[in-house]
Write a protein that holds these residues in place. Structure first.
Motif, mmCIF file in Angstrom:
data_model
loop_
_atom_site.group_PDB
_atom_site.id
_atom_site.type_symbol
_atom_site.label_atom_id
_atom_site.label_comp_id
_atom_site.label_asym_id
_atom_site.label_seq_id
_atom_site.Cartn_x
_atom_site.Cartn_y
_atom_site.Cartn_z
ATOM 1 N N SER A 160 36.096 51.085 20.849
ATOM 2 C CA SER A 160 35.018 51.898 21.420
ATOM 3 C C SER A 160 33.836 51.912 20.461
ATOM 4 N N ALA A 161 32.820 51.097 20.751
ATOM 5 C CA ALA A 161 31.596 51.150 19.958
ATOM 6 C C ALA A 161 30.868 52.451 20.238
ATOM 7 N N VAL A 162 30.831 52.829 21.516
ATOM 8 C CA VAL A 162 30.321 54.134 21.932
ATOM 9 C C VAL A 162 31.541 55.013 22.178
ATOM 10 N N PRO A 163 31.607 56.186 21.554
ATOM 11 C CA PRO A 163 32.818 57.012 21.681
ATOM 12 C C PRO A 163 33.252 57.215 23.130
ATOM 13 N N ASN A 164 34.583 57.135 23.330
ATOM 14 C CA ASN A 164 35.203 57.391 24.630
ATOM 15 C C ASN A 164 34.739 56.424 25.723
ATOM 16 N N THR A 165 34.447 55.191 25.296
ATOM 17 C CA THR A 165 34.107 54.163 26.288
ATOM 18 C C THR A 165 34.839 52.873 25.962
ATOM 19 N N LEU A 166 34.921 52.023 26.957
ATOM 20 C CA LEU A 166 35.451 50.673 26.814
ATOM 21 C C LEU A 166 34.306 49.704 27.101
ATOM 22 N N THR A 167 34.096 48.750 26.201
ATOM 23 C CA THR A 167 33.055 47.740 26.431
ATOM 24 C C THR A 167 33.626 46.634 27.308
ATOM 25 N N LEU A 168 33.022 46.462 28.473
ATOM 26 C CA LEU A 168 33.554 45.547 29.481
ATOM 27 C C LEU A 168 33.426 44.089 29.050
ATOM 28 N N ASN A 169 34.447 43.335 29.338
ATOM 29 C CA ASN A 169 34.468 41.910 29.036
ATOM 30 C C ASN A 169 34.542 41.139 30.349
ATOM 31 N N PHE A 170 33.380 40.708 30.837
ATOM 32 C CA PHE A 170 33.320 39.976 32.106
ATOM 33 C C PHE A 170 33.598 38.497 31.852
ATOM 34 N N ARG A 171 34.812 38.225 31.426
ATOM 35 C CA ARG A 171 35.159 36.860 31.012
ATOM 36 C C ARG A 171 35.011 35.865 32.158
ATOM 37 N N GLY A 172 35.411 36.260 33.351
ATOM 38 C CA GLY A 172 35.360 35.337 34.485
ATOM 39 C C GLY A 172 34.147 35.513 35.363
ATOM 40 N N LEU A 173 33.207 36.369 34.941
ATOM 41 C CA LEU A 173 31.982 36.641 35.709
ATOM 42 C C LEU A 173 32.304 37.089 37.138
ATOM 43 N N GLY A 174 33.435 37.771 37.320
ATOM 44 C CA GLY A 174 33.832 38.269 38.632
ATOM 45 C C GLY A 174 34.678 37.298 39.424
ATOM 46 N N ARG A 175 34.654 36.020 39.051
ATOM 47 C CA ARG A 175 35.420 35.027 39.808
ATOM 48 C C ARG A 175 36.907 35.052 39.468
ATOM 49 N N ASP A 176 37.295 35.861 38.502
ATOM 50 C CA ASP A 176 38.694 35.927 38.094
ATOM 51 C C ASP A 176 39.480 36.972 38.876
ATOM 52 N N VAL A 177 38.825 37.633 39.849
ATOM 53 C CA VAL A 177 39.495 38.677 40.645
ATOM 54 C C VAL A 177 39.518 38.241 42.113
ATOM 55 N N PRO A 178 40.693 38.081 42.708
ATOM 56 C CA PRO A 178 40.769 37.719 44.130
ATOM 57 C C PRO A 178 40.274 38.880 45.008
ATOM 58 N N ALA A 179 39.602 38.536 46.095
ATOM 59 C CA ALA A 179 39.089 39.555 47.028
ATOM 60 C C ALA A 179 39.565 39.220 48.446
ATOM 61 N N TYR A 180 40.220 40.204 49.100
ATOM 62 C CA TYR A 180 40.725 40.037 50.459
ATOM 63 C C TYR A 180 39.880 40.879 51.407
ATOM 64 N N SER A 181 39.491 40.285 52.523
ATOM 65 C CA SER A 181 38.712 41.019 53.516
ATOM 66 C C SER A 181 39.620 42.018 54.238
ATOM 67 N N PHE A 182 39.166 43.267 54.318
ATOM 68 C CA PHE A 182 39.941 44.298 55.006
ATOM 69 C C PHE A 182 40.164 43.929 56.477
ATOM 70 N N ALA A 183 39.171 43.275 57.077
ATOM 71 C CA ALA A 183 39.309 42.885 58.489
ATOM 72 C C ALA A 183 40.475 41.927 58.675
ATOM 73 N N ASP A 184 40.631 40.957 57.755
ATOM 74 C CA ASP A 184 41.719 39.993 57.868
ATOM 75 C C ASP A 184 43.064 40.664 57.628
ATOM 76 N N LEU A 185 43.111 41.623 56.678
ATOM 77 C CA LEU A 185 44.371 42.320 56.407
ATOM 78 C C LEU A 185 44.781 43.185 57.595
ATOM 79 N N ARG A 186 43.799 43.811 58.256
ATOM 80 C CA ARG A 186 44.132 44.616 59.437
ATOM 81 C C ARG A 186 44.697 43.725 60.540
ATOM 82 N N ALA A 187 44.089 42.539 60.707
ATOM 83 C CA ALA A 187 44.609 41.595 61.700
ATOM 84 C C ALA A 187 45.993 41.094 61.297
ATOM 85 N N CYS A 188 46.229 41.000 59.990
ATOM 86 C CA CYS A 188 47.527 40.543 59.481
ATOM 87 C C CYS A 188 48.609 41.576 59.793
ATOM 88 N N VAL A 189 48.218 42.876 59.702
ATOM 89 C CA VAL A 189 49.157 43.934 60.088
ATOM 90 C C VAL A 189 49.526 43.780 61.556
#
Length: 716
Positions: free
Chosen positions: A232-261
């Motif tokens: 914590s460089a700033v007290p009580n915080t975590l400095t974010l590490n965007f290693r994958g620039l957001g591309r490292d997190v899979p994203a599922y469309s809620f519409a497709d999941l509802r249809a999957c149900v």
């Protein structure tokens, strides 16, 4: 490279301290955040992220544009989506998700609507609409699988409605982010004080539940999670590490999941969510967009995943944007916590110390080098340091980048200004003073040596160079003024180039004569050798001009050169209003006399024994005589340089040998033998012819017993 003194060192230190203090001060704290932005962009561009998104411990379920455009959600207010959300959450949990966090808030229920609908309100007409949704929330919450989100604020708090809070038994955590002064999110809070007690933030809560532990804070304020001390460089915080620039997190469309149900594909939910932390949030172009340290690189709203039931939209490729959906900020925080990958930033005192050190190095370079060289040094150091910083950032360690770079640039500018205003005033004065009559390389040597001539005069060991054209007055009478000027300009330019090219300084031109010195103003330990080399080269160059230059054709110019070494007073000498950099001493007078003495011996170059002694064994010499010049009682042995040692011709060596034999006999009063030796070369060597005539006279009429072999010259 210039010499530096104590004042320069003190100035460099003070400038480095000032620049470092300014650029690490609180008013410029945004530079620290800018360093993170630049490092994130450079790392993404140079190194990239080779991790497979499928290995991510965090996934996002996105209420996206596709959801809004797909039945039954199309045209329906979000309060009516709760039943379907409950169904999808149930399937995700059954698929093996560890925990689900809400990055969306439903602050009201459709059951609370007071809009008139017939004789009653619309809400009363749909009483019980959220029952299934609330039951799903209660079931997931009781199993420790669900955390709802809220926004803490004294003015406008945003919380789930009361029924949802009761359903989850207050399993609600804050979604607030830490925003820097430039409105960029680079850090996330770790906890919030609620009713005097620390409560974990959403990301910390999700990570803790997935790990089955509780976060702990030690007495120093460091938060630990399953043995990971969160930096914590700033007290009580975590400095974010965007290693994958957001591309490292899979994203599922809620519409497709509802249809999957609806499709009943249980295996898909297991493949997608087993062992994962799930964040439900929005990915929309108009809502909840956040500026983060990916703003320079361009962040992504996750990476597209396999579909279950609905066909993929026409364009599923996600584009880089300077602002990303807020849910990915929380997803990044969770992943950083689970993988122990939060950024470690240098704090005090290391950050200011590194900045000051970098500024001091550049200030030192600016003190030693010319401005261009110092700027190149700054650029090279900046590139090298940036490479090191990017390399360490690949390991989640953030070295300060903008502060050292800008502080060193400021130090460079201030040091150049200091030199211009204070340190280099004398140097600029000397450069200006010598610019029109001293070779640039000689000026640079003089400045670099640090031995500046003292204004008003100083004693220096120099070699004087006097030259004069033989019989030039009679030649000039046959020429027009234009022809004479052309001839003299060509001759003087050629001779001056040679003199300056050997480190000499042309003191003055007197008609067709040249007065020059070696060893001042630039300090030159080899001034005698350079003067002799210049004299030989001048003699060779004049022969070339006579043979090949149209202005010299038919004139057959020849010159005489006199060289003498010794101490002389050099400096700015003259009146208070007008002065010249010149030289005065007996050394100068002797050189002038030796130039004139050449005509007695028929030689082109004559040097004193002092000059010969200072050249060592560099040249092949012929000793001419011992002479006494006008205005000086002491005899001087004089010599003629033939060539560099080993470069003399056979003819020169033959003449020198015969002459040396004759001179030895002459000094031993063996005049008959001297006559024979000199006469062997008298036809080709004027000096031998002169001594042959003198020896012949003494052979027939010997001098008195007190005779000394010294030739006293009359006139100049």
């Amino acid at each position: 490279m210039r010499r530096i003194g104590r004042r320069d060192i003190v100035a460099a230190i003070l400038i480095a301290l000032l620049a470092g203090a300014v650029f690490t001060s609180s008013p410029l704290q945004t530079q620290q955040g800018l360093s993170l932005d630049i490092l994130t962009a450079l790392r993404g561009k140079i190194i990239g992220d080779r991790r497979d998104p499928a290995t991510s411990p965090v996934v996002v379920v996105a209420i996206d544009g596709e959801t809004y455009d797909t039945p039954p959600f199309k045209g329906s207010p979000t309060q009516t989506w709760t039943r379907e959300i409950g169904r999808v959450l149930g399937s995700i949990t059954e698929g093996g998700a560890k925990v689900i966090g809400f990055d969306v808030i439903f602050p009201s229920s459709i059951e609370q609507s007071e809009i008139p609908f017939g004789e009653a309100s619309f809400g009363s007409r749909v009483t019980g609409f959220d029952r299934d949704y609330l039951i799903a929330l209660r079931r997931l919450s009781d199993g420790g699988k669900l955390v709802l989100g809220e926004i803490l604020s004294n003015d406008h708090p945003d919380r789930p409605d009361r029924a949802q809070q009761l359903a989850v038994k207050n399993n609600v955590r804050a979604l607030n982010v830490h925003t820097d002064p430039d409105d960029v999110i680079r850090r996330m809070p770790l906890s919030f004080s609620i009713d005097g007690k620390p409560v974990p933030a959403m990301a910390v809560e999700l990570a803790a539940r997935a790990l089955g532990v509780k976060p702990e804070t030690d007495p120093t304020g460091v938060t630990n999670l399953s043995g990971y001390a969160i930096p914590s460089a700033v007290p009580n915080t975590l400095t974010l590490n965007f290693r994958g620039l957001g591309r490292d997190v899979p994203a599922y469309s809620f519409a497709d999941l509802r249809a999957c149900v609806e499709k009943g594909d249980v295996d898909f939910f297991r493949r997608a969510f087993e062992g994962k932390i799930v964040l439900l949030g929005t990915i929309l172009n108009f809502d909840d967009r956040k500026l983060t340290s990916m703003r320079l690189a361009g962040g992504y709203d996750g990476t597209s995943t396999a579909r279950c039931a609905l066909p993929a939209p026409a364009s599923t490729a996600r584009q880089a944007r300077n602002a990303v959906a807020g849910v990915f900020v929380h997803a990044t925080a969770v992943r950083n916590l689970l993988e122990h990958d939060a950024v470690t930033e240098l704090g005090a005192p290391w950050r200011p110390a590194l900045t000051i050190l970098f500024a001091a190095i550049v200030a030192g370079a600016a003190c030693l080098l010319a401005p261009t060289g110092a700027a190149i040094t700054w650029l090279a150091l900046t590139i090298a340091y940036t490479a090191v910083a990017v390399s360490t950032f690949a390991h989640a360690i953030a070295l300060p980048l903008t502060e050292p770079t800008l502080a060193s640039l400021a130090a460079l500018a201030m040091m150049i200004g200091y030199r211009f205003v204070l340190a280099d005033r004398d140097e600029r004065f000397l450069r200006k003073s010598f610019a029109l009559y001293l070779a640039p390389e000689v000026i640079e040597t003089m400045v670099a040596s640090g031995k500046m001539p003292a204004l008003g005069g100083e004693i220096r060991n120099v070699t004087m160079f006097f030259s004069d054209l033989s019989g030039f007055s009679s030649i000039a009478e046959t020429m027009t003024p234009g022809e004479l000027v052309t001839l003299m300009n060509e001759y003087l330019s050629a001779m001056t180039d040679i003199i300056e090219g050997h480190g000499g300084y042309v003191d003055k031109y007197i008609g067709d004569s040249i007065v020059a010195m070696f060893g001042a103003p630039a300090d030159d330990p080899a001034h005698a050798r350079n003067a002799v080399r210049a004299a030989l080269k001048c003699h060779e160059r004049l022969a070339e001009l006579n043979a090949g230059h149209p202005a010299f054709a038919g004139h057959g110019l020849s010159h005489r050169i006199g060289l003498n070494s010794g101490e002389a007073v050099v400096g700015n000498i003259g009146s208070r209003r007008r002065f010249n950099y010149t030289v005065m001493s007996d050394t100068v007078n002797v050189a002038s006399r030796l130039e004139g003495a050449n005509k007695y011996y028929g030689t082109a170059i004559m040097a004193s024994e002092a000059t010969v002694a200072q050249t060592g064994d560099t040249f092949a010499w012929r000793e001419l005589d011992a002479i006494r010049v006008m205005g000086r009682g002491e005899a001087i042995r004089v010599f003629e340089p033939l060539a560099e040692t080993g470069a003399e011709t056979a003819a020169q060596a033959k003449v020198a040998a015969a002459y040396a034999e004759g001179l030895t006999c002459w000094r031993a009063r063996e005049f008959a033998k001297a006559t024979d030796a000199f006469e062997r070369m008298a036809e080709s060597d004027p000096a031998s012819a002169l001594f042959s005539k003198r020896a012949r006279v003494f052979a027939s009429s010997p001098p008195p017993s007190d005779w000394t072999p010294v030739n006293t010259l009359e006139g100049k």
